[in-house]
Design an enzyme around this catalytic site. Structure first.
Site, PDB file in Angstrom:
ATOM      1  N   LYS A  23       0.853  -1.186   0.000  1.00  0.00           N
ATOM      2  CA  LYS A  23       0.000   0.000   0.000  1.00  0.00           C
ATOM      3  C   LYS A  23       0.892   1.240   0.000  1.00  0.00           C
ATOM      4  CE  LYS A  23      -4.072   1.842   2.487  1.00  0.00           C
ATOM      5  NZ  LYS A  23      -4.961   1.654   3.665  1.00  0.00           N
ATOM      6  N   SER A  43      -9.929   1.523   2.456  1.00  0.00           N
ATOM      7  CA  SER A  43      -9.043   2.340   1.641  1.00  0.00           C
ATOM      8  C   SER A  43      -7.955   1.554   0.907  1.00  0.00           C
ATOM      9  CB  SER A  43      -8.371   3.404   2.511  1.00  0.00           C
ATOM     10  OG  SER A  43      -7.500   2.795   3.455  1.00  0.00           O
ATOM     11  N   SER A  77     -10.161  -0.819   6.643  1.00  0.00           N
ATOM     12  CA  SER A  77      -9.516  -0.573   5.352  1.00  0.00           C
ATOM     13  C   SER A  77      -8.762  -1.755   4.767  1.00  0.00           C
ATOM     14  CB  SER A  77      -8.551   0.614   5.458  1.00  0.00           C
ATOM     15  OG  SER A  77      -9.252   1.827   5.385  1.00  0.00           O
TER      16      SER A  77
END
Lengths: 489, 103
Positions: free
Chosen positions: A86, A161, A185
């Protein structure tokens, strides 16, 4: 192995199989990587899982792994396994943006601890994945660099997310991925993309080098195509780090060695508050089916009330923005990232933040600033902290009678792109079932469990008390086996 | 759920934006006021709770002092750090003058 329909790449070798074959010299890390890079070339244009693909760097790493094996050395537990990171995890000398204009072009001077640990275990980092700006969102539509699309249906969101990481694993771009989970997330995008996603106990995985959002809530965790791969990745990256003051000085629970222990005699509570209002009927039905399959495997399954979780959403959307408003004060155009020039330093800071942050980040900074401001602190932030105590107390009471709890991960399957962007509150409601674990600091994970009425993946959430990763993974392994069995028949 | 006139006013949003060092256009002010009102309206459920005797929980694990031996560690390389700064002069971060601010 499950059927091909269950996940676009479910016939791929697992991380465990890949690492074993690379370590024994039966498979070259370079070949493994080229399979990933070919898939990226074919589908990344339509999915947009990555902010940055590190093809050349990855090829170099893969060659080093193969050279080590040829020289008789052991590259480690993740030898040659392609991993996506990420883009809120710091990578030394490699652009790290948080999908925000304000950090565009920033190259951190150090690696996150988890990145160091993956590298030391022989993993091959293939790229930095897209996210909602600063991890604020549930659809990856809040990225300054454009949204990620769900690999199962490009007209749907991948969740967020960590939508880029979930999509990268679902599309077979990487065998494993790392995400961060502040209110769901990791788990929610895992559910929407049909992969496994896990949030560890608060403090189990070092956050040094994870760009901060909500410091009392953030945890780094794994994405994978199987429960066993998630267990391996947790064991590689977890454990004490003196560089993170919130890092627990404790051993990582030995999840891998207990994966096949089953659930016979285990007490499983289905959370009543997460099975009614706000939950799509097809998702609730799959969750009930999961409960029944655990009962069939010998678990004692009952419904349990955890009353305070209904206040989780309100508490979270005060606590997380309050912490974010403090954490994001550091983006001032002085030391790194974007600067908009202006005659005075005060004007420079305001112009930089105004141009650099997107709408959702501005909303949360303002909400947090408001909740912390004089006259509102007690009514909002102070009260939200007390609700955290209630939620943890109710969880503790439930865990007096149950080893693990069960719920849907997300209230629905993947929704249409653009359908919730104009109404932030409707977007926030996606986090209903995942938020309470962050507020309490507990582990929780999402396991794919069949499909909804629309044919899209459904995830079921297994929740456990602090450091309860072993019973949580045991339960997840039974659900995974049942879902694969069901998909075959 | 208590339905008040508006949980937050445009004047309050303007003040909060100033505190957070953000400039809002008129259209943004209207949109954010409406959206923040929706979110704070949802939070009315906990505003209504009586939590007098409940202790607040700021973090999942208690904060403890973390000590290490008082020995120099490995610092970040100064050139690496300065090389990603927007403006640098004489090995320091360079910023515009602060005088004149708020005047």
């Amino acid at each position: 192995m499950s059927d091909e329909q269950h996940s676009p790449n479910a016939v791929d070798p697992s991380a465990i199989e890949t690492a074993a074959a690379v370590r024994s010299g039966d498979l070259s890390a370079v070949e493994v990587l080229e399979t990933s890079l070919t898939r990226i070339e074919e589908r990344e244009g339509e999915i947009h899982a990555f902010n940055l693909v590190l093809a050349e760097e990855a090829r170099e790493t893969a060659r080093r792994v193969d050279d080590a094996v040829a020289g008789g050395a052991d590259p480690g537990a993740l030898a040659g396994v392609p991993v996506a990171l990420k883009d809120n995890l710091c990578t030394k000398g490699v652009e790290t943006t948080c999908s925000s204009r304000i950090l565009e072009g920033w190259k951190p001077p150090y690696d996150a601890t988890v990145v160091q640990r993956l590298a030391a275990a022989g993993a091959v980092m293939v790229g930095k994945t897209n996210l909602d700006e600063f991890a604020m969102g549930s659809s990856t539509e809040n990225s300054a660099f454009g949204p990620t699309h769900n690999p199962h249906d490009l007209s749907k969101v991948p969740g967020g997310s960590s939508g880029g990481s979930a999509a990268a694993v679902a599309a077979g771009f990487a065998t494993l991925a790392l995400g961060s989970d502040t209110g769901g997330s990791i788990r929610q995008p895992a559910a929407l993309c049909g992969v496994v996603g896990m949030k560890p106990t608060y403090g189990l995985v070092s956050r040094l080098g994870l760009i901060a959002f909500g410091s009392s809530l953030d945890q780094i965790g794994p994405f994978s195509n199987s429960v066993a791969d998630a267990a391996l990745l947790l064991e590689v990256m977890g454990g004490h780090d003196p560089g993170d003051s919130t890092s627990l000085d404790t051993e990582v629970p030995a999840v891998s060695t207990h994966l096949d222990d089953g659930v016979s005699g285990m007490r499983v509570g289905l959370i009543s508050e997460m099975m009614g209002e706000g939950i799509a009927p097809d998702v609730a039905a799959r969750t009930r089916a999961a409960a029944e399959c655990l009962a069939a495997a010998g678990a004692i399954v009952e419904e349990v009330s955890v009353p305070a979780v209904v206040y989780g959403l309100s508490a979270y959307y005060l606590v997380a923005p309050a912490e974010a408003s403090s954490n994001l004060a550091r983006y001032d155009g002085v030391r790194y990232g974007m600067r908009v020039e202006a005659p005075t330093v005060g004007e420079m800071i305001e112009a930089t933040r105004t141009a650099g942050f997107g709408d959702e980040v501005k909303r949360r900074i303002m909400l947090g600033t408001y909740a912390l401001s004089a006259g509102y602190y007690d009514a909002f932030y102070g009260k939200a902290l007390k609700v955290r105590t209630l939620i943890r107390g109710d969880f503790d009471a439930a865990y007096g009678n149950f080893d693990v709890l069960l719920s849907p991960t997300s209230p629905s399957t993947a929704f249409d792109m653009g359908s919730k962007t104009a109404d932030p509150l409707s977007m926030y409601l996606n986090d209903l079932c995942t938020i309470p674990s962050n507020l309490a600091g507990h582990p929780a994970m999402s396991v794919p469990f069949g499909r909804g009425g629309d044919g899209l993946p459904v995830g079921v959430q297994v929740l456990a008390p602090a450091l309860g990763e072993v019973p949580m993974f045991r339960t997840a392994a039974v659900l995974e086996a049942a879902a694969r069995e069901e998909a075959r028949s | 759920m208590t339905e008040q006139s508006s949980p937050i006013t445009a004047a309050e949003v303007t003040k909060v934006a100033k505190l957070a060092r953000l400039t809002l256009t008129d259209a943004e002010l209207e949109r954010f006021t409406h959206q923040l009102g929706d979110i704070l309206g949802h939070a009315a459920d906990i505003e209504a709770l009586d939590l007098t005797d409940v202790e607040p929980m700021a973090r999942p694990i208690p904060l403890t002092n973390v000590f290490r031996p008082d020995e120099p560690g490995e610092p970040l390389d100064r050139d690496d750090v300065l090389s990603v700064a927007p403006a640098v002069e004489d090995n320091q971060f360079r910023v515009p003058p602060s005088l004149g601010e708020d005047s």
